[in-house]
Design a protein around this motif. Structure first.
Motif, PDB file in Angstrom:
ATOM      1  N   MET A  26       0.839  -1.177   0.000  1.00 38.96           N
ATOM      2  CA  MET A  26       0.000   0.000   0.000  1.00 38.96           C
ATOM      3  C   MET A  26       0.886   1.243   0.000  1.00 38.96           C
ATOM      4  SD  MET A  26      -2.759   1.260   2.827  1.00 38.96           S
ATOM      5  CE  MET A  26      -4.342   0.880   2.170  1.00 38.96           C
ATOM      6  N   ALA A  27       0.425   2.267  -0.642  1.00 40.14           N
ATOM      7  CA  ALA A  27       1.200   3.503  -0.770  1.00 40.14           C
ATOM      8  C   ALA A  27       1.487   4.150   0.583  1.00 40.14           C
ATOM      9  CB  ALA A  27       0.466   4.482  -1.682  1.00 40.14           C
ATOM     10  N   VAL A  28       0.643   3.948   1.561  1.00 44.98           N
ATOM     11  CA  VAL A  28       0.878   4.533   2.890  1.00 44.98           C
ATOM     12  C   VAL A  28       2.171   3.977   3.470  1.00 44.98           C
ATOM     13  CG1 VAL A  28       0.022   4.677   5.262  1.00 44.98           C
ATOM     14  CG2 VAL A  28      -1.569   4.921   3.368  1.00 44.98           C
ATOM     15  N   GLN A  29       2.410   2.694   3.314  1.00 41.40           N
ATOM     16  CA  GLN A  29       3.578   2.045   3.905  1.00 41.40           C
ATOM     17  C   GLN A  29       4.885   2.486   3.258  1.00 41.40           C
ATOM     18  OE1 GLN A  29       3.156   0.442   6.697  1.00 41.40           O
ATOM     19  NE2 GLN A  29       0.957   0.716   6.476  1.00 41.40           N
ATOM     20  N   ARG A  30       4.829   3.077   2.085  1.00 40.56           N
ATOM     21  CA  ARG A  30       6.043   3.567   1.422  1.00 40.56           C
ATOM     22  C   ARG A  30       6.617   4.784   2.120  1.00 40.56           C
ATOM     23  NH1 ARG A  30       3.325   3.375  -4.336  1.00 40.56           N
ATOM     24  NH2 ARG A  30       3.116   1.119  -4.496  1.00 40.56           N
ATOM     25  N   HIS A  31       5.832   5.399   2.960  1.00 39.84           N
ATOM     26  CA  HIS A  31       6.240   6.604   3.693  1.00 39.84           C
ATOM     27  C   HIS A  31       6.130   6.307   5.188  1.00 39.84           C
ATOM     28  CE1 HIS A  31       6.075   8.942  -0.025  1.00 39.84           C
ATOM     29  NE2 HIS A  31       4.988   8.253  -0.299  1.00 39.84           N
ATOM     30  N   PRO A  32       7.246   5.966   5.822  1.00 40.03           N
ATOM     31  CA  PRO A  32       7.192   5.564   7.234  1.00 40.03           C
ATOM     32  C   PRO A  32       6.544   6.595   8.156  1.00 40.03           C
ATOM     33  CG  PRO A  32       9.311   4.999   6.296  1.00 40.03           C
ATOM     34  CD  PRO A  32       8.581   5.819   5.266  1.00 40.03           C
ATOM     35  N   ALA A  33       6.807   7.860   7.941  1.00 41.51           N
ATOM     36  CA  ALA A  33       6.209   8.881   8.803  1.00 41.51           C
ATOM     37  C   ALA A  33       4.690   8.918   8.616  1.00 41.51           C
ATOM     38  CB  ALA A  33       6.814  10.249   8.503  1.00 41.51           C
ATOM     39  N   ARG A  34       4.247   8.778   7.387  1.00 42.62           N
ATOM     40  CA  ARG A  34       2.813   8.766   7.103  1.00 42.62           C
ATOM     41  C   ARG A  34       2.153   7.539   7.728  1.00 42.62           C
ATOM     42  NH1 ARG A  34       1.214   8.864   0.959  1.00 42.62           N
ATOM     43  NH2 ARG A  34       2.056  10.941   1.097  1.00 42.62           N
ATOM     44  N   ALA A  35       2.812   6.399   7.613  1.00 41.00           N
ATOM     45  CA  ALA A  35       2.271   5.169   8.195  1.00 41.00           C
ATOM     46  C   ALA A  35       2.188   5.282   9.712  1.00 41.00           C
ATOM     47  CB  ALA A  35       3.128   3.977   7.796  1.00 41.00           C
ATOM     48  N   ALA A  36       3.210   5.862  10.316  1.00 42.35           N
ATOM     49  CA  ALA A  36       3.203   6.046  11.766  1.00 42.35           C
ATOM     50  C   ALA A  36       2.079   6.986  12.183  1.00 42.35           C
ATOM     51  CB  ALA A  36       4.551   6.577  12.238  1.00 42.35           C
ATOM     52  N   ALA A  54      -4.400  10.661  -0.288  1.00 42.28           N
ATOM     53  CA  ALA A  54      -3.082  10.903  -0.878  1.00 42.28           C
ATOM     54  C   ALA A  54      -2.466   9.593  -1.346  1.00 42.28           C
ATOM     55  CB  ALA A  54      -2.167  11.589   0.128  1.00 42.28           C
ATOM     56  N   ALA A  55      -2.612   8.547  -0.564  1.00 36.60           N
ATOM     57  CA  ALA A  55      -2.076   7.237  -0.943  1.00 36.60           C
ATOM     58  C   ALA A  55      -2.765   6.711  -2.202  1.00 36.60           C
ATOM     59  CB  ALA A  55      -2.241   6.249   0.207  1.00 36.60           C
ATOM     60  N   ARG A  56      -4.074   6.902  -2.288  1.00 35.56           N
ATOM     61  CA  ARG A  56      -4.800   6.466  -3.500  1.00 35.56           C
ATOM     62  C   ARG A  56      -4.321   7.225  -4.723  1.00 35.56           C
ATOM     63  NH1 ARG A  56      -9.103   6.132   0.048  1.00 35.56           N
ATOM     64  NH2 ARG A  56      -9.839   8.207  -0.444  1.00 35.56           N
ATOM     65  N   ARG A  57      -4.107   8.516  -4.585  1.00 35.80           N
ATOM     66  CA  ARG A  57      -3.621   9.322  -5.717  1.00 35.80           C
ATOM     67  C   ARG A  57      -2.235   8.846  -6.150  1.00 35.80           C
ATOM     68  NH1 ARG A  57      -5.864  13.410  -2.600  1.00 35.80           N
ATOM     69  NH2 ARG A  57      -3.827  14.026  -1.808  1.00 35.80           N
ATOM     70  N   GLU A  58      -1.361   8.583  -5.186  1.00 34.94           N
ATOM     71  CA  GLU A  58      -0.023   8.108  -5.523  1.00 34.94           C
ATOM     72  C   GLU A  58      -0.062   6.741  -6.194  1.00 34.94           C
ATOM     73  OE1 GLU A  58       2.288   8.238  -1.949  1.00 34.94           O
ATOM     74  OE2 GLU A  58       1.991  10.398  -1.736  1.00 34.94           O
ATOM     75  N   ALA A  59      -0.908   5.867  -5.703  1.00 31.38           N
ATOM     76  CA  ALA A  59      -1.020   4.527  -6.290  1.00 31.38           C
ATOM     77  C   ALA A  59      -1.562   4.613  -7.716  1.00 31.38           C
ATOM     78  CB  ALA A  59      -1.914   3.656  -5.430  1.00 31.38           C
ATOM     79  N   ALA A  60      -2.504   5.500  -7.945  1.00 32.12           N
ATOM     80  CA  ALA A  60      -3.092   5.646  -9.276  1.00 32.12           C
ATOM     81  C   ALA A  60      -2.077   6.239 -10.261  1.00 32.12           C
ATOM     82  CB  ALA A  60      -4.334   6.523  -9.215  1.00 32.12           C
ATOM     83  N   ALA A  61      -1.176   7.076  -9.750  1.00 32.54           N
ATOM     84  CA  ALA A  61      -0.201   7.721 -10.619  1.00 32.54           C
ATOM     85  C   ALA A  61       0.970   6.810 -10.981  1.00 32.54           C
ATOM     86  CB  ALA A  61       0.341   8.979  -9.931  1.00 32.54           C
ATOM     87  N   SER A  62       1.129   5.732 -10.244  1.00 29.80           N
ATOM     88  CA  SER A  62       2.293   4.859 -10.517  1.00 29.80           C
ATOM     89  C   SER A  62       1.959   3.741 -11.461  1.00 29.80           C
ATOM     90  CB  SER A  62       2.846   4.289  -9.231  1.00 29.80           C
ATOM     91  OG  SER A  62       1.895   3.522  -8.546  1.00 29.80           O
TER      92      SER A  62
END
Length: 50
Positions: A1-11, A42-50
């Motif tokens: 999931m895109a959230v997990q790609r950003h440790p601070a966001r996941a935390a 934000a995670a959905r937008r990033e996933a859709a863009a990749s």
């Protein structure tokens, strides 16, 4: 999931989940849920863009 790609966001997501689970007033719950929504959007937008 895109959230997990950003440790601070996941935390932050985990923190907000805890806040929402323990919120004792509607205002705190609404604020936590709104921020959770923003993080997931934000995670959905990033996933859709990749």
């Amino acid at each position: 999931m895109a959230v997990q790609r950003h440790p601070a966001r996941a935390a932050r997501l985990r923190e907000l989940e805890a806040v929402a689970a323990e919120a004792d007033d509607r205002e705190a719950l609404d604020a936590a849920v709104a921020e959770i929504h923003d993080i997931l959007a934000a995670a959905r937008r990033e996933a859709a863009a990749s």
